[in-house]
Design a protein around this motif. Structure first.
Motif, PDB file in Angstrom:
ATOM      1  N   THR A 183       2.504   1.840  -3.730  1.00  0.00           N
ATOM      2  CA  THR A 183       2.500   2.293  -4.492  1.00  0.00           C
ATOM      3  C   THR A 183       0.902   3.358  -3.923  1.00  0.00           C
ATOM      4  OG1 THR A 183      -0.420   0.926  -3.173  1.00  0.00           O
ATOM      5  CG2 THR A 183       1.441  -0.165  -5.515  1.00  0.00           C
ATOM      6  N   GLY A 184       1.432   4.124  -3.341  1.00  0.00           N
ATOM      7  CA  GLY A 184       0.660   5.169  -2.831  1.00  0.00           C
ATOM      8  C   GLY A 184       1.636   6.478  -3.176  1.00  0.00           C
ATOM      9  N   SER A 224       0.903   0.955   7.267  1.00  0.00           N
ATOM     10  CA  SER A 224       0.890   2.477   6.347  1.00  0.00           C
ATOM     11  C   SER A 224       0.979   3.682   6.369  1.00  0.00           C
ATOM     12  CB  SER A 224       0.480   1.666   4.175  1.00  0.00           C
ATOM     13  OG  SER A 224       0.609   2.450   4.399  1.00  0.00           O
ATOM     14  N   SER A 225       0.270   4.497   6.525  1.00  0.00           N
ATOM     15  CA  SER A 225       0.388   5.636   7.696  1.00  0.00           C
ATOM     16  C   SER A 225       1.125   6.380   8.775  1.00  0.00           C
ATOM     17  CB  SER A 225      -1.803   5.665   7.901  1.00  0.00           C
ATOM     18  OG  SER A 225      -2.742   5.177   6.703  1.00  0.00           O
ATOM     19  N   ILE A 235       0.872  -0.832  -0.064  1.00  0.00           N
ATOM     20  CA  ILE A 235      -0.034  -0.251  -0.107  1.00  0.00           C
ATOM     21  C   ILE A 235       1.297   0.946   0.064  1.00  0.00           C
ATOM     22  CG2 ILE A 235      -1.704   1.840   1.138  1.00  0.00           C
ATOM     23  CD1 ILE A 235      -2.550  -1.671   2.374  1.00  0.00           C
ATOM     24  N   SER A 236       1.853   1.168   0.370  1.00  0.00           N
ATOM     25  CA  SER A 236       2.719   2.349   1.060  1.00  0.00           C
ATOM     26  C   SER A 236       3.603   2.669  -0.650  1.00  0.00           C
ATOM     27  CB  SER A 236       3.957   2.711   1.646  1.00  0.00           C
ATOM     28  OG  SER A 236       3.166   2.103   3.296  1.00  0.00           O
ATOM     29  N   HIS A 265       3.611  11.954   4.350  1.00  0.00           N
ATOM     30  CA  HIS A 265       2.267  11.974   4.845  1.00  0.00           C
ATOM     31  C   HIS A 265       2.388  12.372   5.914  1.00  0.00           C
ATOM     32  CE1 HIS A 265       0.248   8.651   2.715  1.00  0.00           C
ATOM     33  NE2 HIS A 265       0.635   9.420   1.936  1.00  0.00           N
ATOM     34  N   LYS A 282       1.846   7.474  -9.056  1.00  0.00           N
ATOM     35  CA  LYS A 282       0.945   8.076  -9.041  1.00  0.00           C
ATOM     36  C   LYS A 282       1.304   8.749 -10.699  1.00  0.00           C
ATOM     37  CE  LYS A 282       1.443  10.391  -4.511  1.00  0.00           C
ATOM     38  NZ  LYS A 282       0.944  10.780  -3.687  1.00  0.00           N
ATOM     39  N   ALA A 284      -6.786   9.249   3.495  1.00  0.00           N
ATOM     40  CA  ALA A 284      -6.459   7.283   3.515  1.00  0.00           C
ATOM     41  C   ALA A 284      -7.766   6.160   4.276  1.00  0.00           C
ATOM     42  CB  ALA A 284      -4.992   6.700   3.916  1.00  0.00           C
ATOM     43  N   GLN A 292      -3.566   7.785  -7.528  1.00  0.00           N
ATOM     44  CA  GLN A 292      -2.659   7.203  -7.345  1.00  0.00           C
ATOM     45  C   GLN A 292      -3.363   5.737  -7.582  1.00  0.00           C
ATOM     46  OE1 GLN A 292      -3.275   9.340  -3.364  1.00  0.00           O
ATOM     47  NE2 GLN A 292      -1.257   7.591  -2.569  1.00  0.00           N
ATOM     48  N   SER A 331      -2.268   3.155  -5.311  1.00  0.00           N
ATOM     49  CA  SER A 331      -3.071   2.429  -3.787  1.00  0.00           C
ATOM     50  C   SER A 331      -4.513   2.503  -3.855  1.00  0.00           C
ATOM     51  CB  SER A 331      -1.725   3.007  -2.777  1.00  0.00           C
ATOM     52  OG  SER A 331      -3.233   4.612  -2.843  1.00  0.00           O
ATOM     53  N   HIS A 366      -2.748  13.693   4.885  1.00  0.00           N
ATOM     54  CA  HIS A 366      -3.164  12.772   3.712  1.00  0.00           C
ATOM     55  C   HIS A 366      -3.430  11.035   5.172  1.00  0.00           C
ATOM     56  CE1 HIS A 366       0.602  14.753   1.871  1.00  0.00           C
ATOM     57  NE2 HIS A 366      -0.286  14.088   1.061  1.00  0.00           N
TER      58      HIS A 366
END
Length: 164
Positions: free
Chosen positions: A21-22, A61-62, A18-19, A71, A25, A79, A36, A38, A75
């Motif tokens: 692929t975020g 991930s966040s 997830i991280s 982030h 862009k 998310a 994006q 993700s 952000h």
């Protein structure tokens, strides 16, 4: 490898997926908007691994991206709203193709409305630039779900007792 260790490793890898692929862009035809990668990955993860594993991977991930300075709290807010809407959609309506198609764009729409409230701006200003990304998310979510499901069936947790 025991089940708990495998689950821990798998969840960590999903969070990393997830991280990373975020950061992918893709620009769209509307100035100031981008797609994006993700988003459809997150929908696919939720569809294949379920809400609990998905939300844990998303939180990890966040936290990681926030602590790295990649982030901001805004952000993280966007998310998490996206993740909750996607997860609730699949929890309530199942993991069928129609739900997979709609969950991502719905998550983006709700996240943009909440962001508009946070920033005190009209929601339409944030929603219109997101439309191309919402369409791409819907378009990409189903094939990514199929790919992730097939991969999980071939090498995933169903093989705990086998040599990996």
């Amino acid at each position: 490898m025991n089940h708990r260790l495998y689950s821990l490793i798998e969840t960590s890898l999903l969070a990393s997926f997830i991280s990373v692929t975020g950061f992918i862009k893709i620009p769209t035809f509307i100035m100031g908007s981008e797609f994006q990668m993700s988003a459809p990955i997150a929908v696919a993860i939720c569809a294949v691994f379920g809400f609990k594993r998905y939300i844990i991977a998303g939180i990890l991930s966040s936290i990681t991206l926030f602590l790295m300075g990649a982030h901001t709290l805004i952000h993280v807010e966007i998310a998490m709203i996206f993740r909750i809407v996607v997860g609730i959609s699949m929890a309530l309506f199942g993991r069928h193709t129609g739900v997979i198609l709609i969950a991502g764009p719905l998550g983006t729409l709700v996240a943009r409305i909440v962001l508009a409230f946070t920033l005190q701006v009209p929601a339409i200003v944030l929603i219109i630039p997101a439309i191309p990304g919402m369409l791409l998310t819907a378009f990409m979510s189903v094939p990514l779900t199929k790919l992730l499901r097939k991969t999980d069936q071939q090498i995933g947790g169903k093989q705990y007792g086998k040599a990996l």
